[in-house]
Structures are given as C-alpha cells and as structure tokens.
Design an enzyme around this catalytic site. Structure first.
Site, PDB file in Angstrom:
ATOM      1  N   ASP A 341       0.830  -1.190   0.000  1.00  0.00           N
ATOM      2  CA  ASP A 341       0.000   0.000   0.000  1.00  0.00           C
ATOM      3  C   ASP A 341       0.875   1.254   0.000  1.00  0.00           C
ATOM      4  OD1 ASP A 341      -2.678   1.311   0.460  1.00  0.00           O
ATOM      5  OD2 ASP A 341      -1.652   1.964   2.289  1.00  0.00           O
ATOM      6  N   GLU A 377       1.684  -0.443  -5.048  1.00  0.00           N
ATOM      7  CA  GLU A 377       0.761   0.640  -5.358  1.00  0.00           C
ATOM      8  C   GLU A 377       1.657   1.867  -5.545  1.00  0.00           C
ATOM      9  OE1 GLU A 377      -3.360   2.575  -3.680  1.00  0.00           O
ATOM     10  OE2 GLU A 377      -1.747   2.212  -2.241  1.00  0.00           O
TER      11      GLU A 377
END
Length: 675
Positions: A341, A377
């Site tokens: 993330d 990401e």
C-alpha cells in the site's frame, strides 16, 4: 541462567521461559510485562544491552502468556522523544495480539488539554495484550503454487466480507480465516478460475475511535499496529494465539486448491497517527527511529500517507522491522506475495521517491523474497510513480483503470487506451520491463464496484457520516441515463453490456489482471465508493443477489485467457526481437493501419487488435465504444475461418466464412482463427 541474545527481536519461547529483545536508541530501561488471568502485572527489566538492543531472559513465561512492554526514558516531544513508562506498549514483533483498545486519555502520553504535558495514567487496562506464541505447525507437504505471472489472475477480496453472508459456510466461521478456507468459499474461487487471492490487510489493525463514535468500524484495515500478527477479529477459534494457527490452516487449504495468497501490507504508516495521536507501540519505544519526523520541527511527523505519520524507511530500525516482517510471512506463514500500500512512501528515505532506495535494494537482494510476487501501489499523497519501480516488481497500473473507463464511458483516449491493451509499452518498454510489470485493474476496493461504476454517475457516500465529502469525486463512471438502481430493461441491458466490456478489456489485455472480488457476480455498494468504514451489508458479499449470467461470462473469459497464450503474452509483441507470429496488429475498423490523424479524431471510437502466438490460435478483438454500430472488415484468417469466441452483445453471430462484421454500439466481439 539461560543466555539472552540481541536477535531475533521480539519474544522467543525457550526451555524455562522466553528470550526478549527490543530495539531502542533512546530508552534508559525496557521492561517485559507479563499479565496473569486476573490482569495482575509482573515487570522484568531487560538486563543486557548490545548496541541499541535491550535483551534478557525471563523465566517461567509459558506459551500463551499475555504481555506488553514498558519503556522508560526522556519525554521531550519537541525533540522527538516520547518515552512514558506509564504506557503499556505492544511489542513490534508480537506474533499474536489479544483484545482491543479502549479509547481514552490513558492511551495518550500527552494531556488532551495541554499537549506539552506528559500524561502519567497507566494504560495497561486499556490496551490489548501481546501473546507468547508457539510457532510449531504441521505444514505437511505444503508448498507455494508458484503461478507464473503470465498465468496469474488476481482476485482482490476481504477475508470477512467474502463469507460473512455465505449460506453454504457454517455460521460460526463466516467472516473468518476458517470461513475463507471452507470448501464452499474455495469452490467459488476455483470454479471462477482465478489463481491468486489478494487479501485486504490482515496485519493486526486498530479500530478508530472517531469511527466508533459514529457507530462505524474500520472495515478495510489500513490502520496497522502489529506487522507480525494476523488480525485477531478474523479468527473463529479465539485470539489468544489461535488466530495464528487458523491463518496457517487457511493458507494450507488455499494452497491445496492451487491458489496463491498475496497480502496487502501497510508498511507506510501505523495507527499511532501524528503528534496528537496515541502511544501504543513505536512512539513509546523509539519514536525518531521508527517514524520520519520533520527535519526542522522534530515535534511533528513527515506525512506522505494522509494518516498522520510515515515510517522512517531511511533508518535501519524501520527497515529491519519491515524486512523481518516480510520474511516471517513467507517463511513461517507461507504466503506467496505482497501488495504494498502506498509503496512510493517506502522509497522516500530522504524525502524524494528513489528507484534505488534502501528498501527496494533490500528487497531486490533478499533470497527469501526472490521467489514471491512483489506488487507496488506506485503512488502516495506526494507523488505518482507508475513505471518507477524495479524490473522484478509489478505495479498497480492506474493508467489502465483511467483509460479503460474513459474509453468505454466518455472520452477521446483511443491512442492511450490501445497502449493499455498491449500492456502499456509506453510506460514499461523503454526500461526493458515486460507487460507483466502492469497489474491491470478497472475497479479495486477503494472506489466503485464494477456494477456501481456503470450505475452511478456520482458517488453516494452519505452512510460514511461525512456529508458525502469523502471518497474520489472524479470516477469516470456512467449510469446509462438513470442514477442508481432501476427496473428499466433498456438501461439494465446497457449496463450489463458495459460490465462485460470492462471485464473483457481487463482479461484480454497484456499484463496481469486483477478482479475486484464480487465484480463477477454484480456486487453493489449502493454507489458508495469509499466503504472503508462499512463493516456491514454495504460491503459484504450478498450471495442471494448473484448475477449468474455475468458470473458465467467472467468464468468463460478467464478460461479463454488461461487456455490461449495469444491472450497473455510474456513480452511486448511490438519489440523488434519478437517474431511476427507473436506480434500484435492495431487496426482501424476497415482493417487498415492507423494514421496519425486517426488517433486524433474524437469521433473514432472503434479499434481492432489482432493477437497471435506462434503455433497457437489467433484472435481478433473488435471494440466499439461509439453510440452507433460499426462495420469491421476482418483481415484474412491465418488458419481456420474466423469464428465467434465471445461478445458482450448476446445477439452477435459469426457465420463462416466472414469478411465483415457489424459490432453494435458499446460492445466488443472476440473472434478466433483456430490453428
């Protein structure tokens, strides 16, 4: 007396007790605090220090013991020092965590009304406790399925939401690791044909006090506080260490079914927030080593995550924590990969995103991580880094999402859309990366579901309690003329066609496709595109509302991709060293090549891709995003006559021999020439 060692960090059971090791550059004393069943605390000071690691042997501490840490040292927040021995702290390397936070003044090391004043209320009664765990487990002959990237189809899913309402999963294990491991849950995944489940965060995370005050809960889990501990609320068997065994049993069951498990990991920040946040672990142990502080204002946190803090990936302590955690989940928990993330934050060791940051270099050379999937990401609140990660990483390709939505819904993006179909060579080819660097997606957890994407032109997040101000406002979504649910047959037919168009674009493009769990059955969140706090029917799968036709269509698409190498190339087919049989042709509807002016024509919404692979079937993918029918001229079939493979138009027919084909508005048709 049993000897203690400065490594491994954390608590390690040995004969007669435990070895304990805690890193802190600024502590004066570190205490191991054991709690009995009545909550009585026994403190033991760690009596050795090697470098910056406090360590010691604590006798008579069996597996299952509840414990925490206390750290004594200077309190000087303006200079980044936040030690407070009154605060019980979670062990950063704890393998299991029991209980929940009871929010109140005791969890904060500063006074609410006077932030510069230390609060000395004891927090032990308000804190969850770490659990001494036994790592033994009978893995049998378990091994990773090791799915090659070109054969990988990722399925992003929430452990709880997938089975919480599943009628064929026993009620007592719904929404848990055991629920996901149940044969009924696994059958859906294997019947669908996906290869890899990507689980939303399963590291121990904290429920947010602000959300609790609104009657809401942190559902997604992007609020980590225990990087080695499986989240205890997803355990059906208990949280006193049983969650570790249940997680392992889930992994083993998924592996037995041939499914990989990828974890969405949140190493960019923690649940401790900014200077006004609580003291739960790292802040009280060594604030400046674990968190990045503002250079000329050490009382505040450098934040590129939007959550209040960022881990200090320029410091060995934070890097060691991350790398130890990754290795643990691979070696001890048998996971097969990670999705990072806001991964760009992890590359900012000195502020700017760096391709050769310490974190990326450590991952690159690590033999434990070498065989697993690493997915970034590639952005954070301070920058967008698609295409900026090393060659052995894959990336969530936000450009694929944006251009695919724009092509089918709105805009003049034919040129960039064509790049996405071919695996985004404009992003990756110059660096000699392959299409497999691109994890393609149209929808993900943070946004509309596929059904909602074609049903709502605007977000509808009122249930989140923020006056619909949260969530992304620019979604490139479209509703077919009616906002939200409708019984208009024409609108519903159009929406169904668009869902199939988007799924086909995803699964017929070069790269690694990722499906948002539930898109294959028409899952809706009622237009909520930011359901992070909806731990309820808004987010959970409704297995009584399954679009069976869409599920069958998606299953057929995945099977087509799996069985035909022309639809999943390993390298860019436009590269000069690729044979003609492996190349892709991008053609106008009249079967001629595009001229520069054709790409600039806003009225041109039709394109054809001819996809081949040496010795295998050839496919022609005909796409028409216009509001009118388009007649396509098919090139000469290389093998047998063209035949229909799949279409979003249920009325589409192909009668051999065919030289032209009418493709209706907002639809695709895939034809094949069998070798």
């Amino acid at each position: 007396m049993t000897t203690s060692y400065p490594y491994p960090l954390g608590v390690s059971p040995v004969d007669g007790g435990v070895r304990v090791a805690v890193y802190s550059e600024t502590a004066e004393t570190v205490f191991f605090c054991a709690f009995d069943d009545a909550g009585a605390e026994t403190r033991t000071a760690l009596d050795h220090r090697t470098g910056y690691v406090f360590h010691g042997f604590v006798p008579d501490v069996p597996v299952g013991t509840r414990y925490g840490l206390r750290v004594d040292g200077p309190w000087d927040p303006a200079n980044g020092l936040r030690h407070d021995v009154a605060k019980l702290l979670l062990d950063p390397h704890a393998r299991a965590i029991e209980g929940a936070f009871e929010w109140g003044q005791a969890l904060f090391s500063h006074e609410f009304e006077a932030q510069e004043t230390r609060n000395d209320d004891d927090s032990a009664a308000s804190m969850p406790k770490c659990i001494v765990t036994d790592n033994s487990f009978d893995w049998g002959d378990d091994r990773s399925p090791e799915i090659p990237l070109d054969e990988t189809v990722v399925y992003e899913v929430h452990v709880k939401g997938f089975t919480k309402q599943h009628p064929d999963v026993p009620e007592e294990i719904r929404g848990t690791y055991a629920g996901l491991a149940h044969p009924a849950a696994i059958k859906h995944l294997t019947d669908l044909g996906v290869t890899s489940v990507e689980l939303l965060p399963v590291h121990q995370f904290a429920q947010d006090d602000t959300l609790a005050g609104k009657g809401l809960r942190n559902y997604w889990g992007y609020n980590s506080i225990g990087f080695f501990a499986p989240h205890s609320e997803y355990s059906s068997s208990g949280d006193a260490g049983q969650q570790v065994t249940e997680f392992k049993e889930m992994i083993k069951a998924l592996h037995d079914a041939g499914l990989e498990v990828i974890l969405d990991v949140v190493f960019n920040h923690t649940a401790e927030g900014n200077d006004q946040g609580p003291t739960l672990s790292f802040k009280g142990i060594d604030n400046a080593s674990y968190y990045r502080l503002v250079d000329d204002d050490r009382g505040h946190y450098f934040d590129t995550t939007g959550t209040g803090n960022s881990l200090n990936v320029g410091h060995p302590a934070a890097l060691r924590l991350i790398m130890d955690s990754l290795r643990y989940w691979v070696t001890d928990m048998h996971v097969d990969g990670f999705r990072f993330d806001l991964a760009t934050t992890l590359t900012r060791q000195d502020g700017d995103a760096e391709k050769h940051s310490a974190f990326l270099d450590l991952c690159h050379q690590d033999p434990v991580l070498a065989p697993v999937k690493l997915i970034a990401e590639p952005w954070d609140t301070a920058g967008y880094q698609v295409g900026g990660f090393p060659a052995d990483w894959s990336e969530w390709n936000g450009k694929f999402r944006d251009d695919t939505r724009e092509y089918w819904g709105h805009g003049d993006v034919l040129g960039t859309f064509s790049q996405r179909i071919m695996g985004s060579p404009d992003v990756y080819q110059a660096d000699r990366r392959s299409p497999l660097a691109s994890v393609n997606f149209v929808t993900a957890h943070d946004g509309f579901t596929l059904r909602d994407l074609v049903s709502y032109a605007e977000k509808h997040n009122e249930a989140n309690g923020e006056d619909n101000k949260d969530g992304e406002s620019n979604n490139a979504s479209f509703n077919g003329g009616v906002e939200g649910e409708t019984d208009d047959a024409g609108v519903l037919e159009w929406r169904g066609r668009q869902q199939r168009n988007l799924l086909a674009t995803l699964l017929l493009s070069a790269g690694v496709p990722m499906i948002l769990g539930g898109d294959e059955v028409g899952r809706t969140q009622g237009g909520n595109n930011n359901a992070y706090c909806q731990d309820n029917e808004i987010s959970w799968f409704d297995w009584n509302d399954v679009d069976a036709d869409l599920l069958a269509f998606t299953t057929s698409l995945i099977a087509l991709r799996r069985e035909n190498p022309a639809l999943r190339p390993e390298w860019f087919r436009t590269a000069p060293d690729v044979s003609a049989a492996d190349s892709v042709e991008v053609l106008r509807a009249d079967a001629n090549g595009f001229e520069e002016a054709d790409w600039q024509d806003p009225e041109n919404r039709a394109v054809m891709f001819v996809l081949g692979h040496e010795g295998a079937d050839t496919f022609a993918l005909l796409m028409n995003a216009a509001s009118n029918v388009v007649e396509f001229t098919l090139p000469e079939a290389p093998f047998a006559d063209w035949e229909l493979a799949l279409s979003s138009d249920p009325e589409q027919q192909v009668a051999a021999p065919v030289t032209t084909l009418i493709v209706r508005d907002a639809s695709f048709t895939l034809v094949r020439s069998r070798a």
